[in-house]
Design an enzyme around this catalytic site. Structure first.
Site, PDB file in Angstrom:
ATOM      1  N   THR A  80       3.063   0.043  -0.984  1.00 35.32           N
ATOM      2  CA  THR A  80       3.474   1.283  -1.634  1.00 35.32           C
ATOM      3  C   THR A  80       4.093   2.183  -0.567  1.00 35.32           C
ATOM      4  O   THR A  80       3.401   2.614   0.360  1.00 35.32           O
ATOM      5  CB  THR A  80       2.272   1.978  -2.286  1.00 35.32           C
ATOM      6  OG1 THR A  80       1.666   1.087  -3.228  1.00 35.32           O
ATOM      7  CG2 THR A  80       2.711   3.249  -3.005  1.00 35.32           C
ATOM      8  N   LYS A 100       6.471   2.088  -8.746  1.00 35.33           N
ATOM      9  CA  LYS A 100       5.115   2.032  -8.184  1.00 35.33           C
ATOM     10  C   LYS A 100       4.596   3.434  -7.864  1.00 35.33           C
ATOM     11  O   LYS A 100       3.409   3.736  -8.088  1.00 35.33           O
ATOM     12  CB  LYS A 100       5.097   1.169  -6.918  1.00 35.33           C
ATOM     13  CG  LYS A 100       3.715   1.069  -6.243  1.00 35.33           C
ATOM     14  CD  LYS A 100       2.648   0.494  -7.176  1.00 35.33           C
ATOM     15  CE  LYS A 100       1.241   0.567  -6.608  1.00 35.33           C
ATOM     16  NZ  LYS A 100       1.016  -0.256  -5.422  1.00 35.33           N
ATOM     17  N   LYS A 109      -2.742   8.861   0.828  1.00 31.42           N
ATOM     18  CA  LYS A 109      -1.395   8.405   1.181  1.00 31.42           C
ATOM     19  C   LYS A 109      -0.480   8.351  -0.039  1.00 31.42           C
ATOM     20  O   LYS A 109       0.632   8.914  -0.027  1.00 31.42           O
ATOM     21  CB  LYS A 109      -1.461   7.018   1.810  1.00 31.42           C
ATOM     22  CG  LYS A 109      -0.088   6.355   2.040  1.00 31.42           C
ATOM     23  CD  LYS A 109      -0.211   4.955   2.584  1.00 31.42           C
ATOM     24  CE  LYS A 109      -0.600   3.936   1.546  1.00 31.42           C
ATOM     25  NZ  LYS A 109       0.539   3.558   0.656  1.00 31.42           N
TER      26      LYS A 109
END
Length: 300
Positions: A101, A177, A245
């Site tokens: 990702t 994503k 994150k």
């Protein structure tokens, strides 16, 4: 690329997802060459029928299709271009499948960088969790040149039940994503808030879980993650810091176009609070630990 031309597949990163993906490839008949910073992980996979490699370069020397299942862009950069990196050892026309990702703009730039080296690239983030990775039933959100898909052959289908083709250049895989992670992070944070309120109000945690999972308020994340809370088990399948994150990437992407994401921003702050409180490497369901005045299951 025919299956017999892809008998060898490389996979770098034997974490919760990567290990399952490597196993799926091996069951599909591929000779899987693996590398991980944890030597014991590669040795264990080799003992089960894989091939252990000492470095990304060694993987690249043997395989024309290499899958990177790393935590973030920095780790991917290191694997490709660091000391004993894969990129310099890859033969012209070889393919790198990027499953992390990351910032979509970084993925787009990486495709150009790989092309300048006469290498193919597939933007291919993954979702579904460790269980679906292990059973070959995860989802892949992919984008790349037709030549990249041709080189991949049956490799993607060997790892995933759903392989979505979202564009003929890198970028859209990572964008989708990012949006998935927006929803995942917000849903986990909302599930934790709901469970915490129930505990605060004296509702039995098992009763609350039973009712919500059979009612309109349920979500996949509530059902999955609040089961961890009920068990008092915060062993990380996906850690708190993953959503620090990932929701950070979500907010960075939106900030670039001045697009408001109030729920994402709140969820991000919740995971940040959990991380700084000492729960960074616990399961992401540990975000529930930020709520005061509640007694969590398994803490007596």
């Amino acid at each position: 690329m025919q299956k017999n031309d892809a008998a060898k597949v490389g996979l770098i990163g034997l974490g919760a997802m990567g290990l399952g993906m490597a196993g799926s490839l091996r069951r599909a008949g591929y000779e899987v060459h693996v590398c991980d910073i944890r030597v014991e992980a590669t040795q264990a996979f080799a003992a089960a029928g894989g091939v252990a490699c000492a470095s990304p370069a060694e993987v690249a020397a043997s395989c024309e299709v290499i899958i990177g299942v790393l935590v973030n862009a920095a780790q991917t950069e290191q694997v490709l271009f660091g000391e004993n990196g894969a990129a310099a050892a890859m033969r012209p026309g070889s393919l790198f499948v990027m499953c992390s990702t990351v910032d979509p703009n970084w993925s787009i730039a990486l495709e150009h960088r790989m092309q300048s080296m006469d290498l193919l690239y597939l933007d291919a983030p993954i979702s579904g969790g460790a269980g679906k990775a292990a059973s070959g039933e995860m989802t892949m959100m992919t984008a790349g040149l037709p030549a990249a898909y041709a080189k991949a052959g049956g490799v993607l289908d060997a790892m995933a039940a759903n392989v979505y083709r979202l564009g003929n250049r890198a970028g859209n895989g990572s964008k989708v994503k990012i949006i998935n992670q927006l929803l995942a992070g917000v849903h986990i944070a909302a599930a934790a808030e709901a469970m915490a309120l129930g505990l605060r109000e004296g509702v039995d945690a098992k009763d609350l879980y039973e009712v919500i999972t059979h009612s309109a308020g349920n979500s996949w994340m509530f059902e999955n993650r609040m089961a961890h809370v009920l068990a008092g088990d915060y062993t990380p399948l996906s850690a708190v810091d993953i959503f620090v994150k990932d929701l950070g990437l979500v907010l960075d992407t939106a900030r670039a176009s001045k697009f408001p994401l109030p729920l994402s921003a709140t969820a991000h702050q919740m995971f940040m609070q959990a991380s700084t409180a000492g729960h960074a490497r616990e399961d992401d369901s540990a975000v529930i630990k930020i709520f005061p005045g509640i007694e969590l299951p398994g803490t007596k």
